[in-house]
Write a protein that holds these residues in place. Structure first.
Motif, PDB file in Angstrom:
ATOM      1  N   ALA A 134      64.655  43.675 -53.053  1.00 18.62           N
ATOM      2  CA  ALA A 134      64.280  42.738 -51.991  1.00 18.62           C
ATOM      3  C   ALA A 134      62.780  42.506 -51.936  1.00 18.62           C
ATOM      4  O   ALA A 134      62.326  41.429 -51.577  1.00 18.62           O
ATOM      5  N   GLY A 135      61.995  43.518 -52.289  1.00 14.45           N
ATOM      6  CA  GLY A 135      60.545  43.367 -52.211  1.00 14.45           C
ATOM      7  C   GLY A 135      59.920  42.959 -53.526  1.00 14.45           C
ATOM      8  O   GLY A 135      58.737  43.185 -53.716  1.00 14.45           O
ATOM      9  N   ASP A 136      60.701  42.368 -54.437  1.00 13.07           N
ATOM     10  CA  ASP A 136      60.219  41.975 -55.766  1.00 13.07           C
ATOM     11  C   ASP A 136      59.427  43.071 -56.462  1.00 13.07           C
ATOM     12  O   ASP A 136      58.248  42.898 -56.784  1.00 13.07           O
ATOM     13  N   PRO A 137      60.026  44.232 -56.701  1.00 11.22           N
ATOM     14  CA  PRO A 137      59.273  45.329 -57.295  1.00 11.22           C
ATOM     15  C   PRO A 137      58.993  45.093 -58.772  1.00 11.22           C
ATOM     16  O   PRO A 137      59.702  44.329 -59.427  1.00 11.22           O
ATOM     17  N   LYS A 138      57.966  45.752 -59.263  1.00 11.39           N
ATOM     18  CA  LYS A 138      57.655  45.698 -60.698  1.00 11.39           C
ATOM     19  C   LYS A 138      58.376  46.826 -61.427  1.00 11.39           C
ATOM     20  O   LYS A 138      58.741  46.691 -62.590  1.00 11.39           O
ATOM     21  N   ILE A 139      58.532  47.949 -60.725  1.00 12.20           N
ATOM     22  CA  ILE A 139      59.190  49.095 -61.353  1.00 12.20           C
ATOM     23  C   ILE A 139      60.299  49.579 -60.420  1.00 12.20           C
ATOM     24  O   ILE A 139      60.075  49.730 -59.220  1.00 12.20           O
ATOM     25  N   VAL A 140      61.477  49.788 -60.977  1.00  7.87           N
ATOM     26  CA  VAL A 140      62.565  50.330 -60.172  1.00  7.87           C
ATOM     27  C   VAL A 140      63.007  51.642 -60.795  1.00  7.87           C
ATOM     28  O   VAL A 140      63.245  51.716 -62.001  1.00  7.87           O
ATOM     29  N   ILE A 141      63.057  52.679 -59.965  1.00 11.29           N
ATOM     30  CA  ILE A 141      63.550  53.963 -60.440  1.00 11.29           C
ATOM     31  C   ILE A 141      64.995  54.073 -59.995  1.00 11.29           C
ATOM     32  O   ILE A 141      65.283  54.000 -58.802  1.00 11.29           O
ATOM     33  N   ALA A 142      65.895  54.230 -60.933  1.00  9.34           N
ATOM     34  CA  ALA A 142      67.303  54.352 -60.574  1.00  9.34           C
ATOM     35  C   ALA A 142      67.725  55.778 -60.864  1.00  9.34           C
ATOM     36  O   ALA A 142      67.759  56.205 -62.015  1.00  9.34           O
ATOM     37  N   ASP A 143      68.034  56.539 -59.807  1.00 11.33           N
ATOM     38  CA  ASP A 143      68.401  57.940 -59.981  1.00 11.33           C
ATOM     39  C   ASP A 143      69.918  58.044 -60.056  1.00 11.33           C
ATOM     40  O   ASP A 143      70.590  57.970 -59.037  1.00 11.33           O
ATOM     41  N   GLU A 144      70.444  58.163 -61.242  1.00  9.27           N
ATOM     42  CA  GLU A 144      71.897  58.261 -61.454  1.00  9.27           C
ATOM     43  C   GLU A 144      72.654  57.200 -60.650  1.00  9.27           C
ATOM     44  O   GLU A 144      73.546  57.537 -59.871  1.00  9.27           O
ATOM     45  N   LEU A 153      63.231  52.604 -64.685  1.00  9.83           N
ATOM     46  CA  LEU A 153      63.236  54.013 -65.078  1.00  9.83           C
ATOM     47  C   LEU A 153      64.596  54.539 -64.683  1.00  9.83           C
ATOM     48  O   LEU A 153      64.914  54.647 -63.504  1.00  9.83           O
ATOM     49  N   PHE A 154      65.417  54.837 -65.665  1.00 18.90           N
ATOM     50  CA  PHE A 154      66.806  55.144 -65.417  1.00 18.90           C
ATOM     51  C   PHE A 154      67.013  56.642 -65.604  1.00 18.90           C
ATOM     52  O   PHE A 154      66.922  57.157 -66.715  1.00 18.90           O
ATOM     53  N   ILE A 155      67.266  57.332 -64.495  1.00 21.11           N
ATOM     54  CA  ILE A 155      67.439  58.781 -64.574  1.00 21.11           C
ATOM     55  C   ILE A 155      68.920  59.083 -64.694  1.00 21.11           C
ATOM     56  O   ILE A 155      69.720  58.571 -63.906  1.00 21.11           O
ATOM     57  N   SER A 156      69.317  59.873 -65.681  1.00 20.35           N
ATOM     58  CA  SER A 156      70.747  60.101 -65.856  1.00 20.35           C
ATOM     59  C   SER A 156      71.008  61.370 -66.632  1.00 20.35           C
ATOM     60  O   SER A 156      70.149  61.897 -67.316  1.00 20.35           O
ATOM     61  N   HIS A 157      72.224  61.889 -66.491  1.00 23.71           N
ATOM     62  CA  HIS A 157      72.610  63.005 -67.337  1.00 23.71           C
ATOM     63  C   HIS A 157      73.617  62.517 -68.378  1.00 23.71           C
ATOM     64  O   HIS A 157      74.027  63.266 -69.235  1.00 23.71           O
ATOM     65  N   ASP A 158      74.000  61.246 -68.264  1.00 23.26           N
ATOM     66  CA  ASP A 158      75.108  60.743 -69.069  1.00 23.26           C
ATOM     67  C   ASP A 158      74.580  59.983 -70.281  1.00 23.26           C
ATOM     68  O   ASP A 158      74.128  58.849 -70.186  1.00 23.26           O
ATOM     69  N   LEU A 159      74.651  60.630 -71.439  1.00 25.30           N
ATOM     70  CA  LEU A 159      74.072  60.021 -72.623  1.00 25.30           C
ATOM     71  C   LEU A 159      74.780  58.742 -73.048  1.00 25.30           C
ATOM     72  O   LEU A 159      74.175  57.879 -73.668  1.00 25.30           O
ATOM     73  N   SER A 160      76.067  58.598 -72.707  1.00 22.94           N
ATOM     74  CA  SER A 160      76.766  57.377 -73.126  1.00 22.94           C
ATOM     75  C   SER A 160      76.180  56.171 -72.411  1.00 22.94           C
ATOM     76  O   SER A 160      75.922  55.133 -73.023  1.00 22.94           O
ATOM     77  N   VAL A 161      75.972  56.304 -71.094  1.00 26.88           N
ATOM     78  CA  VAL A 161      75.401  55.197 -70.328  1.00 26.88           C
ATOM     79  C   VAL A 161      73.987  54.924 -70.812  1.00 26.88           C
ATOM     80  O   VAL A 161      73.570  53.781 -70.987  1.00 26.88           O
ATOM     81  N   VAL A 162      73.261  56.006 -71.075  1.00 25.98           N
ATOM     82  CA  VAL A 162      71.877  55.869 -71.491  1.00 25.98           C
ATOM     83  C   VAL A 162      71.784  55.147 -72.837  1.00 25.98           C
ATOM     84  O   VAL A 162      70.970  54.256 -73.029  1.00 25.98           O
ATOM     85  N   ARG A 163      72.664  55.502 -73.738  1.00 25.08           N
ATOM     86  CA  ARG A 163      72.645  54.874 -75.044  1.00 25.08           C
ATOM     87  C   ARG A 163      72.860  53.376 -74.915  1.00 25.08           C
ATOM     88  O   ARG A 163      72.262  52.557 -75.595  1.00 25.08           O
TER      89      ARG A 163
END
Ligand SMILES: Nc1ncnc2c1ncn2[C@@H]1O[C@H](COP(=O)(O)OP(=O)(O)OP(=O)(O)O)[C@@H](O)[C@H]1O
Ligand code: SF4
Ligand code: SF4
Ligand SMILES: [Mg+2]
Lengths: 701, 344
Positions: free
Chosen positions: A523-533, A562-572
């Motif tokens: 909503a605030g037009d961010p430049k960087i979004v951190i997505a935690d799982e 910046l995508f934080i995850s433990h799931d390598l399939s999604v990450v790939r």
């Protein structure tokens, strides 16, 4: 004796189970059939709320006050369990049927030593002497691969790790030598590398003890690794059942096919072969359509055929053991690829927007009792984190629980200050700039998406007011009419109906809440979004839609993710570059391509091998880790992975900090192994060419 | 397609009940009922006696409507409805008592007239007290002061308790330690001792009752709110507000407090009961509201000596039962609300 002549260990015939609530009868499971032969492992897979656990609980006869079997029968070794006496049921349950739950602590008594809890089982069920019971418990602990059973016997549950607890629970279940073991999501609460060990153990069990297994999971990859047959459930019904191989390659139900095209398997790619989600959402148990429950979400729905009466389970060919609940399975052209979803050109990344150099975050905690004043410990949550992120780039931070992913997010968002180093956003150093001292402009450039959909929205305020708050706070719009217009636009972008603005979060499903969370972040037009799982708490068929949405918005706005995850399939599937972390340190970083092919860091290699993949054509090299994850407050002085590393070199790895080896430009591995050894590593995942009757992943062909 | 979109989407017609159930209408109704009653009791001396009763006119319909709305919205819980009925019985009496055909509650007519007696041309439905004042008039008039001071004191205690609870729970650390310490000290006094100390020191009056109740109840309220805040402050939506750079005050009031409202409302109903007991007790001890105006606590106190002989027990029982019915009402509402919140 052939299999068909044996009596099945367990048979469910037209089983119907309901819960009775104030709102009326909830049919949780309808017309469920299952035949389990001795030594066989049967998987039950399906999304949250489809009735998997209910089946298991009915078999255990643990339905609670308001649940009950309303039709059909459950035969245990050929005898109807409903005609057995209470005494007999009690004896069977616990000695012949045992169950392992998702939460190991649910089965352990926190205030009793593990040895005594284990010994109780043979004492209670077989009346053996205490010495014998203890001896047998100890043997069993060794056979579930627990190191130092003696110590474990003398520990309390909280003194051992989650993975060890689950092994103890399995040992406890096996102690009574059951004919049937029910496992309800036994590894969902565990880390991937720990999960891999438990899965390996479960596979051994049926071979070693001849136990029949029912393995319940939402993860198709895990079912593929552990079971020989499977049942796919949807909204209380079994929709397809058969041999693993058949169902995985020649599925005959549109839902099963939808499920497979919405999970990222190697080969899926966010640009060229995007995942395809199943549209719509699961019907509530009391709002199921007539006829096929999957009808409203099915691409092959035909009015007048699919919405009539109650559909039976049909054999795919006469006499085969492959059944589907679809009236049109014979008419659907299964060799045709599912409709394509849009392809996109890869995104060109832009200038560097975030530069993290040598960032460390240490926490000081009081250790032990408060009496020992001054005894302080340092937890190195983040240690010398260094990387750069470019505009429109997706960077994944991968690691298991406790590796410092969330700490990193906190430092970036300004809720914690860094101990050392720099976090450069443009020309502002964020490392020690708490959020209160950041300018509106800086704050609005960084936004976050959270893991738990049930926690991400304030239950007391409407969806619209939570989004509009961000718009007004960051001064995107001020005029009330324009703010409302912008809220509506955002809801359009995340594909939610506009009147959701007036709804309360509790009226939304998990996936919908997560979409609102995304709308709020953007909503605030961010430049960087951190997505935690952002998708790990969602159902598989919804995950694909949410990841798709995230990449679409990112592509549109050229946001850095910046995508934080433990799931390598999604990450790939999603990431351009990957950072692999372990206990606060970066183990390896490089492009997705570089991370998924040799040379690997030994930890990356183990991680890759641990991820279950729901694709029969994928062959993995098995690397099962032993050893324990060290406590973050007391990590080894050298390489943090040295307690579990298969390549560990005693005397070097545990004492000296490993060097950063640059294997290719910007591909860095932190390891003592020399370059030649690293380069000589073999791939973990290989895809065998195989005849597929159709390209499952849309956009192929 | 165009045809479909051009159909005006008119909002579904709202029933009167729906309109009344909206928070805004409820607040207006409550204020319409409450403010006149409060002014009536608190400013008793400064408003001329001829105007005073007419202040209450708007309060009567508001109370009746509120009762109706309450019954309709809590249909599913009979317990809550019984409680609501008890409370509203007294509320409606409180706002309409000047217009009821009652004699002056302070006028002595016939001392010791028993229940049902006719003496000096007056029919004593509930008898007369030892000074000859009509018990019925005194009981009905008496509810005004108990209700107004009880509710006001509880509200003030809640205001103070919530503020400190939010600060201690959300900011934590040093704030929490200081606030919790003070609360623990206050909680360690027996409530009655605390009351008596404060009232003795400040003098007996309605406003001082409010202060005493605040000192006695706020620490416990603070603890409840602090606990609820601890539970919610680690939620992601709070994290989201923090990373948006919201001011801690806004986070406390806008993000945290609304999510604590369920348990707070239930506790408030219970606490209204305690406060009623406390006020009655204080008055009984001569530390609270002062004679001659009727008040249940006063009635019990004045009857205490005479009522030792069984034939005059009614002088004590009638005000005592009235207090009990009010307290029971608050407790039943609390139970009903808890039961309803557990259901969904
Ligand atoms: N005690 C209960 N009372 C009423 N309804 C219940 C109860 N337990 C479960 N249900 C409902 O029954 C249905 C099936 O639930 P069940 O727990 O078997 O699902 P599941 O497939 O195990 O889901 P998950 O993957 O989330 O564990 C759901 O709609 C659920 O809401
Ligand atoms: S029965 Fe019809 S609606 Fe249901 S899965 Fe088959 S084709 Fe789709
Ligand atoms: S440094 Fe040693 S322990 Fe660490 S990963 Fe490399 S080989 Fe393994
Ligand atoms: Mg379950």
């Amino acid at each position: 004796m052939s299999v068909s002549e044996q009596t099945p260990v367990l048979e469910c015939r037209n089983l119907c189970i309901s819960y009775f609530t104030r709102a009326g009868e909830i049919p949780a499971v309808v017309d469920f059939n299952l035949k389990l032969m001795p030594g066989e492992a049967h998987g039950i897979v399906g999304e949250s709320g489809c009735g998997k656990s209910t089946v298991a609980l009915a078999i255990m006869n643990y339905m609670g006050k308001n649940g009950g079997i309303v039709g059909g029968e459950i035969l245990f070794e050929g005898r109807d369990m409903r005609t057995m006496s209470g005494e007999e049921l009690r004896r069977i349950r616990g000695s012949k049927i045992a169950m392992v739950y998702q939460e190991p602590m649910a089965s352990l008594n926190p205030s009793m030593k593990l040895g005594e809890q284990l010994a109780e089982v043979p004492i209670y069920h077989e009346g053996v002497s205490r010495e014998q019971a203890i001896e047998r418990s100890q043997k069993m602990l060794a056979s579930v691969r627990l190191p130092d059973p003696q110590r474990i016997m003398n520990s309390y549950p909280h003194q051992i790790s989650g993975g060890q607890q689950q092994r103890v629970v399995i040992a406890m279940a096996l102690l009574s030598n059951p004919k049937l073991l029910l496992l309800d999501e036994p590894t969902t609460a565990l880390d991937v590398t720990v999960e891999a060990g438990i899965v390996e153990l479960i596979k051994e069990i049926s071979a070693k003890f001849g136990t029949s297994l029912i393995y319940i999971s939402h993860n198709l990859g895990l079912i593929l690794e552990t079971c020989s047959r499977l049942t796919v459930m949807y909204s209380g019904e079994a929709v397809e059942s058969g041999d693993i191989g058949t169902v995985f390659t020649k599925m005959r139900h549109p839902y099963t096919r939808g499920l497979f095209s919405s999970i990222p398997v190697p080969g899926a790619d966010k640009n060229m072969r995007p995942l395809r989600s199943i549209r719509g959402q699961l019907p509530l148990p009391f709002a199921r359509p007539t006829g096929c429950y999957f009808g409203p979400r099915c691409d092959h729905f035909v009015a007048g055929r699919c919405d009539q009466g109650i559909l039976p389970m049909l054999p795919v060919e006469s006499g085969s053991s492959h059944f589907v609940r679809c009236v049109r399975f014979n008419e659907i052209d299964w060799s045709r690829a599912t409709t394509r979803s849009d392809q996109h050109a890869p995104i060109e990344t832009g200038a560097i927007v975030l530069n993290v150099s040598d960032m460390s975050k240490h926490y000081t905690i009081e250790s032990g009792s408060a009496v020992l004043l001054g005894a302080k410990k340092t937890v190195k949550a983040n240690e010398r984190i260094t990387f750069r992120a470019r505009e429109a780039e997706t960077i994944a931070i991968v690691g298991e629980s406790g590796c410092g992913k969330s700490t990193f997010a906190k430092v970036l968002m300004g809720l914690e200050g860094a101990t050392n180093g720099k976090v450069q956003l443009g020309d502002v150093d964020l490392a020690n700039l708490p959020v209160q001292r950041r300018s509106e402009n800086v704050i609005s450039r960084l936004q976050m998406i959270f893991q738990n959909p049930f926690d991400t929205l304030n239950p007391s305020h409407s969806v619209g007011s939570q989004i509009s708050r961000v718009i007004r706070k960051f001064g995107v719009e001020r005029d009330p009419a324009k703010v409302e217009e912008r809220v509506n636009q955002l809801l359009d972008i995340v594909k939610l109906p506009r009147d959701f603005a007036k709804r309360r979060p509790r009226q939304l499903s998990g996936g919908q809440k997560q979409r609102v969370g995304i709308a709020r972040a953007f909503a605030g037009d961010p430049k960087i979004v951190i997505a935690d799982e952002p998708v790990s708490a969602l159902d598989v068929s919804v995950q694909a839609a949410v990841t798709g949405l995230l990449t679409d918005i990112q592509r549109e706005n050229r946001t850095t993710l910046l995508f934080i995850s433990h799931d390598l399939s999604v990450v790939r599937y999603l990431a351009d570059r990957i950072i692999v972390m372990y206990l606060g340190k970066i183990m390896e970083k490089g492009t997705t391509e570089e991370i998924f092919s040799p040379p690997y860091h030994p930890y990356t290699e183990a991680l890759l091998s641990a991820v279950p993949i729901a694709d029969t054509s994928v062959k993995k090299r098995k690397i099962v880790l032993t050893g324990e994850i060290p406590s973050p407050s007391n990590p080894p002085p050298g390489c943090p992975f040295c307690t579990r590393c298969p390549y560990v070199m005693k005397g070097i790895c545990d004492t000296q900090v490993p060097p950063q080896r640059e294997m290719a430009p910007r591909h860095v591995i932190a390891c003592h192994l020399d370059e030649a050894t690293l380069r000589a590593m073999q791939p973990v995942i290989t895809i065998e060419p195989r005849e597929m009757e159709a390209e499952l992943v849309a956009g192929g062909a | 397609m165009a045809a479909i979109t051009s159909i005006p989407v008119s909002p579904p017609p709202l029933s009167i009940l729906k309109i009344l159930q909206q928070p805004r209408s409820l607040i207006v109704l409550v204020l319409l009922m409450w403010l006149p009653l409060m002014l009536n009791v608190m400013l008793a001396g400064s408003i001329s006696e001829t105007v005073r009763p007419y202040l209450l006119l708007p309060a009567i319909p508001s109370a009746l409507i509120l009762y109706g709305v309450g019954v309709l919205s809590w249909r599913e819980s009979p317990i809550a409805i019984i409680g609501l009925t008890l409370i509203f019985f007294w509320l409606i009496v409180a706002v309409s008592v000047p217009f009821l055909p009652l004699v002056d509650p302070n006028k002595p007519i016939a001392p010791f007239a028993p229940i049902g007696a006719v003496k000096n041309n007056h029919y004593f439905i509930l008898g007369a007290d030892f000074k000859g004042r009509d018990m019925l008039a005194r009981t009905l008039w008496g509810c005004q002061r108990v209700l107004v001071w009880g509710v006001t004191a509880t509200l003030v205690a809640y205001l103070v308790g919530c503020i400190f609870g939010l600060v201690a729970g959300y900011l934590g650390g040093w704030w929490d330690q200081v606030i919790s310490f003070i609360a623990n000290v206050l909680l360690s006094f027996p409530v009655m001792v605390l009351f008596i100390l404060i009232m003795n020191y400040l003098g007996a009056s309605g406003f001082n009752i409010v202060i005493a109740v605040t000192f006695a109840s706020a620490p416990a309220i603070m603890r409840i709110v602090r606990g609820l805040t601890f539970d919610t402050k680690n939620r992601d939506y709070i994290f989201a507000a923090q990373t948006r750079g919201e001011h801690p005050l806004r986070i406390m009031i806008y993000e945290l407090l609304p999510n604590a409202r369920g348990p707070i409302i239930v506790d408030a109903c219970l606490r209204l009961g305690y406060t009623t007991v406390a006020i009655t007790t204080l008055t009984f001890l001569g530390l609270g509201l002062q004679p001659p105006d009727p008040d249940w606590g006063l009635m019990i106190k004045e009857a205490a000596n005479v009522a030792k002989s069984p034939q005059f027990a009614y002088m004590l029982l009638i005000p005592a039962l009235s207090v009990s019915s009010l307290i029971l009402g608050f407790n039943l509402i609390a139970d009903g609300l808890r039961e309803m919140s557990l259901r969904d």
